[in-house]
Design a protein around this motif. Structure first.
Motif, mmCIF file in Angstrom:
data_model
loop_
_atom_site.group_PDB
_atom_site.id
_atom_site.type_symbol
_atom_site.label_atom_id
_atom_site.label_comp_id
_atom_site.label_asym_id
_atom_site.label_seq_id
_atom_site.Cartn_x
_atom_site.Cartn_y
_atom_site.Cartn_z
ATOM 1 N N ARG A 98 94.578 -100.687 11.314
ATOM 2 C CA ARG A 98 95.693 -101.494 11.830
ATOM 3 C C ARG A 98 95.914 -102.723 10.961
ATOM 4 O O ARG A 98 97.061 -103.048 10.620
ATOM 5 N N ASP A 144 102.205 -101.226 15.812
ATOM 6 C CA ASP A 144 101.644 -100.976 17.148
ATOM 7 C C ASP A 144 102.457 -99.994 17.972
ATOM 8 O O ASP A 144 101.903 -99.213 18.756
ATOM 9 N N VAL A 151 100.552 -96.613 14.902
ATOM 10 C CA VAL A 151 99.248 -96.404 15.550
ATOM 11 C C VAL A 151 99.304 -95.264 16.560
ATOM 12 O O VAL A 151 98.386 -94.405 16.581
#
Length: 219
Positions: free
Chosen positions: A106, A210, A214
């Motif tokens: 991330r 996000d 992800v």
């Protein structure tokens, strides 16, 4: 007795006007520079003129004047303004391959996207957006090849490296490094540049990573 102003002399030029003219003459004189210093000045002038006036109005003469150098200095290095603009962009845009191993998929993706967003918000990014909005077909093909080779392909390669490191750490599911996820980030970035025509806000990278990337790659 009150002071009497001296009579104006016929044909005399006001002092203030002389000062302005003198300053203009000084600023228009060529500055003696060489090598990388001269090259940087030329690139900055080219990007500024591209951003403010567009590619069609950019001329080698105008860039030379803005960089305070001779036109011959440009033609010794570049045969056309297309070559000049490509080199100016190439020297200024960050390279995606500079993304290091941070121990977190991330964080690495965020760093990559933030770097791209920062580049788009920069002088070079503004110049690139100006280019993409006005080129004819022949010139568009030249710049499209540059963007693919200089921006898209290195970004894809860096994302593959990031995802493969994530697979080894157990953060990314096996096979995600060859999936559509590799293309999503470059496609979204270029879509924003070409279609939205606006700067990237500080939340863009977080949202893209996000909310999109992800969920696509997690185990």
């Amino acid at each position: 007795m009150p002071a009497v102003a001296p009579a104006a002399v016929p044909g005399a030029v006001p002092v203030a006007c002389c000062a302005v003219q003198k300053a203009a003459e000084v600023l228009s004189r060529p500055v003696r520079r060489r090598g990388k210093e001269l090259e940087r000045a030329i690139f900055e002038a080219a990007l500024d003129q591209l951003t403010s006036g567009g590619f069609a109005r950019l001329t080698m003469e105008g860039v030379a004047a803005a960089a305070r150098t001779g036109k011959a200095a440009l033609y010794r290095r570049w045969a056309s303004k297309v070559e000049l603009v490509i080199d100016a962009l190439d020297s200024t845009l960050p390279r995606p391959t500079d993304t290091p191993d941070l121990g977190s998929t991330r964080r690495e993706l965020l760093l990559l996207i933030e770097g791209f967003a920062g580049a788009i918000n920069s002088r070079a990014g503004g110049a690139m957006q100006a280019l993409m909005g006005e080129l004819d077909h022949e010139q568009a093909e030249l710049f499209k090849d540059f963007i693919i080779q200089r921006v898209i392909m290195p970004t894809r390669a860096t994302i593959v490296d990031i995802l493969r490191r994530g697979v080894e750490r157990g953060e990314v599911r096996p096979g995600a490094d060859t999936s559509m996820a590799v293309d999503v980030a470059p496609a979204m970035l270029m879509y924003r540049v070409k279609t939205c025509g606006r700067q990237f806000g500080p939340a863009f990278a977080v949202e893209l990573v996000d909310d999109v990337l992800v969920p696509m790659i997690r185990p």
